[in-house]
Write an enzyme that holds these catalytic residues in place. Sequence first.
Site, PDB file in Angstrom:
ATOM      1  N   GLU A  10      -1.823   7.948  -3.249  1.00  0.00           N
ATOM      2  CA  GLU A  10      -2.456   6.745  -2.695  1.00  0.00           C
ATOM      3  C   GLU A  10      -3.396   6.944  -1.509  1.00  0.00           C
ATOM      4  O   GLU A  10      -3.157   6.433  -0.412  1.00  0.00           O
ATOM      5  CB  GLU A  10      -1.364   5.719  -2.333  1.00  0.00           C
ATOM      6  CG  GLU A  10      -0.622   5.247  -3.556  1.00  0.00           C
ATOM      7  CD  GLU A  10       0.250   4.012  -3.311  1.00  0.00           C
ATOM      8  OE1 GLU A  10       0.446   3.618  -2.148  1.00  0.00           O
ATOM      9  OE2 GLU A  10       0.723   3.448  -4.311  1.00  0.00           O
ATOM     10  N   GLU A  70       2.789   5.067 -10.718  1.00  0.00           N
ATOM     11  CA  GLU A  70       3.665   4.105 -10.032  1.00  0.00           C
ATOM     12  C   GLU A  70       3.415   2.722 -10.595  1.00  0.00           C
ATOM     13  O   GLU A  70       2.276   2.249 -10.631  1.00  0.00           O
ATOM     14  CB  GLU A  70       3.416   4.062  -8.514  1.00  0.00           C
ATOM     15  CG  GLU A  70       4.033   5.187  -7.732  1.00  0.00           C
ATOM     16  CD  GLU A  70       3.960   4.974  -6.212  1.00  0.00           C
ATOM     17  OE1 GLU A  70       3.909   3.798  -5.776  1.00  0.00           O
ATOM     18  OE2 GLU A  70       3.946   5.978  -5.487  1.00  0.00           O
TER      19      GLU A  70
END
Length: 409
Positions: free
Chosen positions: A223, A335
């Site tokens: 991320e 995710e």
Amino acid sequence: MTLLSVALLLGLTAVSVRGQSPVYGQCGGQGWTGATTCASGSTCVVSNPYYSQCLPGSSGGGGGGSPTTTSSSPSSTAKTLKFVGVNIAGFDFGCGTDGTCDPTKIYAPLSQYGGPDGAGQMQHFVNQDKMNIFRLPVGWQFLTNGAQTGTLNSANFQKYDALVQACLNTGASCIIDIHNYARFNGQIIGQGGPSNDVFASLWSNIASHYSGQSRVIFGIMNEPHDVPSITTWAATAQAAVTAIRNAGAKSQMILLPGNDWTSAAAFISNGSGDALKKVVNPDGTTTNLIFDVHKYLDSDNSGTHAECTTNNIQSAWAPLATWLRSNGRQALNTETGGGNVASCQTYLCQQIAFQAQNADVFLGYVGWSAGAFASDYVLSEVPNGSTDTSLVAKCISPTSGSQHGSTGQ
Ligand SMILES: *[C@@H]1O[C@H](CO)[C@@H](O)[C@H](O)[C@H]1NC(C)=O
Ligand SMILES: *[C@@H]1O[C@H](CO)[C@@H](O)[C@H](O)[C@H]1NC(C)=O
């Protein structure tokens, strides 16, 4: 043999009788060396040059081994995702979104280090749920014991490697995920923080350890967000790819993450796709360079609320599928998830069905999260003994049937 074939072969042999592929199993494609005959009642159908699949339908007993070519559009035929699994978190505990990770705050998901039994969880997910991939987040600072360097701390790396080995022992594929948000102690790699050379040396050291292990997947960074220059970030990703390949890991999958928390919805619009598609292997190809995308289903895509409000299909997955197909590339959703509530069962099952209908460009999904989380964590996927949480049982598990359910469209 390509890595994908190896991963699939090992994944499938864990769940099926050798010699014949199960319904929805792979039965052909470039590099495939597994079974080319299908279980009774199904036929081997070509999805694309890389993937043929056993689909339900009369075939006179499923023999033959000679795939039938069809010209079906990507969404008209039931397909199965190559990878399904969950995250086994814990070695990333103590990491903040500014890339500060306190190595003393990790909670190893391994009973030999006093933590929850992540090894047992993975064995459960493989045996009972037929999962075949796990993502193993770890903070950069834990691997180097706090130092801003690429040199691994041997005592700490040994502990993390125990989790990787426990994953490999299940027969699954195992993603090494550096959970640092493109940063080290508040500063962006290659843009004020550690140099690309330092980051590349970290990956070189990790990759040389696993260069002979075809089921290890290199997730170069969790991320990235608020990265000012996506093209400069792509150069950092390139440095990591080059280092991994030159360390001897020549064919394993490498996951390339975009800006905006790796959001599947922002991947195209905010320039991540166009910048990252230029990252190449040393031989100039993009083989096994896979885009890493995340998506939650709550109101602000943060993965912090129990309730789900969207299946993300129109906003993210449909445009991404089109872009990937036109660029000849693939993505893995490492995710996703939601609370153990009815709204998430509805929306996550729809998202998964859509991903499966587009399995030519989506390799699969990895739920967030099992591992060292407490059972009352809002997105917990930690099984209680042999009992799965409701969202795992109803949607995330390949045995739930979600891949062949409705997209709600
Ligand atoms: C796109 O990237 C910029 C710069 O990082 C960021 O400020 C903006 O919020 C992003 N837009 C979206 C839609 O995520
Ligand atoms: C786990 O399952 C047992 C029964 O097998 C039950 O007594 C216990 O309350 C469960 N724990 C949680 C946290 O749900």
